[in-house]
Design a protein around this motif. Sequence first.
Motif, short mmCIF file in Angstrom:
data_model
loop_
_atom_site.label_atom_id
_atom_site.label_comp_id
_atom_site.label_asym_id
_atom_site.label_seq_id
_atom_site.Cartn_x
_atom_site.Cartn_y
_atom_site.Cartn_z
N LYS A 49 25.77 -1.84 39.67
CA LYS A 49 24.35 -2.17 39.64
C LYS A 49 23.59 -1.45 40.76
O LYS A 49 22.45 -1.02 40.57
CB LYS A 49 24.14 -3.68 39.76
N PHE A 50 24.22 -1.31 41.93
CA PHE A 50 23.53 -0.72 43.08
C PHE A 50 23.86 0.75 43.29
O PHE A 50 23.30 1.38 44.18
CB PHE A 50 23.82 -1.55 44.34
N LEU A 51 24.72 1.31 42.45
CA LEU A 51 25.08 2.71 42.58
C LEU A 51 23.87 3.64 42.46
O LEU A 51 23.73 4.58 43.27
CB LEU A 51 26.16 3.09 41.56
N PRO A 52 22.93 3.42 41.52
CA PRO A 52 21.74 4.28 41.49
C PRO A 52 20.91 4.22 42.78
O PRO A 52 20.38 5.24 43.23
CB PRO A 52 20.93 3.74 40.30
N TYR A 53 20.81 3.05 43.39
CA TYR A 53 20.08 2.91 44.64
C TYR A 53 20.76 3.71 45.75
O TYR A 53 20.09 4.35 46.58
CB TYR A 53 19.96 1.45 45.06
N TYR A 54 22.08 3.66 45.78
CA TYR A 54 22.85 4.38 46.78
C TYR A 54 22.61 5.89 46.65
O TYR A 54 22.29 6.56 47.63
CB TYR A 54 24.34 4.05 46.64
N TYR A 55 22.76 6.40 45.43
CA TYR A 55 22.57 7.84 45.24
C TYR A 55 21.11 8.23 45.51
O TYR A 55 20.85 9.26 46.13
CB TYR A 55 22.98 8.27 43.83
N ASN A 56 20.19 7.43 45.04
CA ASN A 56 18.78 7.75 45.27
C ASN A 56 18.47 7.82 46.76
O ASN A 56 17.76 8.72 47.21
CB ASN A 56 17.89 6.71 44.59
N ALA A 57 19.02 6.90 47.54
CA ALA A 57 18.78 6.90 48.98
C ALA A 57 19.30 8.18 49.62
O ALA A 57 18.63 8.77 50.49
CB ALA A 57 19.44 5.67 49.61
N GLN A 58 20.47 8.61 49.19
CA GLN A 58 21.00 9.86 49.74
C GLN A 58 20.14 11.05 49.33
O GLN A 58 19.81 11.91 50.15
CB GLN A 58 22.43 10.09 49.24
N ILE A 59 19.79 11.09 48.07
CA ILE A 59 19.04 12.23 47.52
C ILE A 59 17.70 12.38 48.23
O ILE A 59 17.32 13.48 48.65
CB ILE A 59 18.88 12.09 45.99
N ILE A 60 16.96 11.29 48.37
CA ILE A 60 15.62 11.40 48.96
C ILE A 60 15.69 11.76 50.44
O ILE A 60 14.86 12.52 50.94
CB ILE A 60 14.76 10.13 48.73
N LEU A 81 16.13 16.39 54.86
CA LEU A 81 17.00 16.89 55.93
C LEU A 81 17.79 18.13 55.56
O LEU A 81 18.03 19.00 56.40
CB LEU A 81 17.98 15.79 56.35
N ASP A 82 18.25 18.20 54.31
CA ASP A 82 19.15 19.28 53.88
C ASP A 82 19.06 19.39 52.36
O ASP A 82 19.82 18.74 51.64
CB ASP A 82 20.57 18.96 54.33
N GLN A 83 18.12 20.22 51.88
CA GLN A 83 17.87 20.28 50.44
C GLN A 83 19.09 20.74 49.65
O GLN A 83 19.26 20.33 48.50
CB GLN A 83 16.67 21.15 50.15
N LYS A 84 19.94 21.56 50.24
CA LYS A 84 21.15 21.99 49.53
C LYS A 84 22.05 20.80 49.25
O LYS A 84 22.64 20.69 48.18
CB LYS A 84 21.89 23.07 50.33
N LYS A 85 22.15 19.89 50.20
CA LYS A 85 22.95 18.67 50.01
C LYS A 85 22.32 17.80 48.93
O LYS A 85 23.01 17.22 48.10
CB LYS A 85 23.06 17.91 51.34
#
Length: 167
Positions: A63-74, A79-83
Amino acid sequence: LLKTYQEFLEEGLFTKSNHEIKLQMLVFIVNTLYQTKKHQLSLNYTAQLYEAMADHGSLLFQKFLPYYYNAQIINYFKLDQKKSIELLEEVLKKRYFREDPYNEFVYTINLAICYFDTNLYKKALKTLVQAKIHDGYHKVEPAFRMRIAVTEITARVSVGDFEVVER
């Protein structure tokens, strides 16, 4: 919120019965830190979110996996667009994220934006075309579709595809 969260941790107030509230608090902390441009601290709490998602037998992990990935992506977008690109490409390969058409569409658009912002115009165009044929494209507001079209035109000008721009 940070103080309250820390107090709850120290006093052992988080249990299985209120585990979702703990995860929601972490998501709110992550998003607030992002909005206040404290990206590295936001990523630190994103790591805590991931660890907490594994608690209680990974009860709410999916359920929270999309929130986790979204937090990293944004945060990595700042900080590091390649990442950020790597994460978006990874997410779009996962079946779990492709099963939700809205999320798949949003991640596709975000990937196109990352490509565009890093001057990878051909990849941006390919990804924008994928987004435009996606079912989610016709469900978004016309103003958003207009922004997508303007981004596509700008990318096409950048690669010298003037014939399509004229059409």
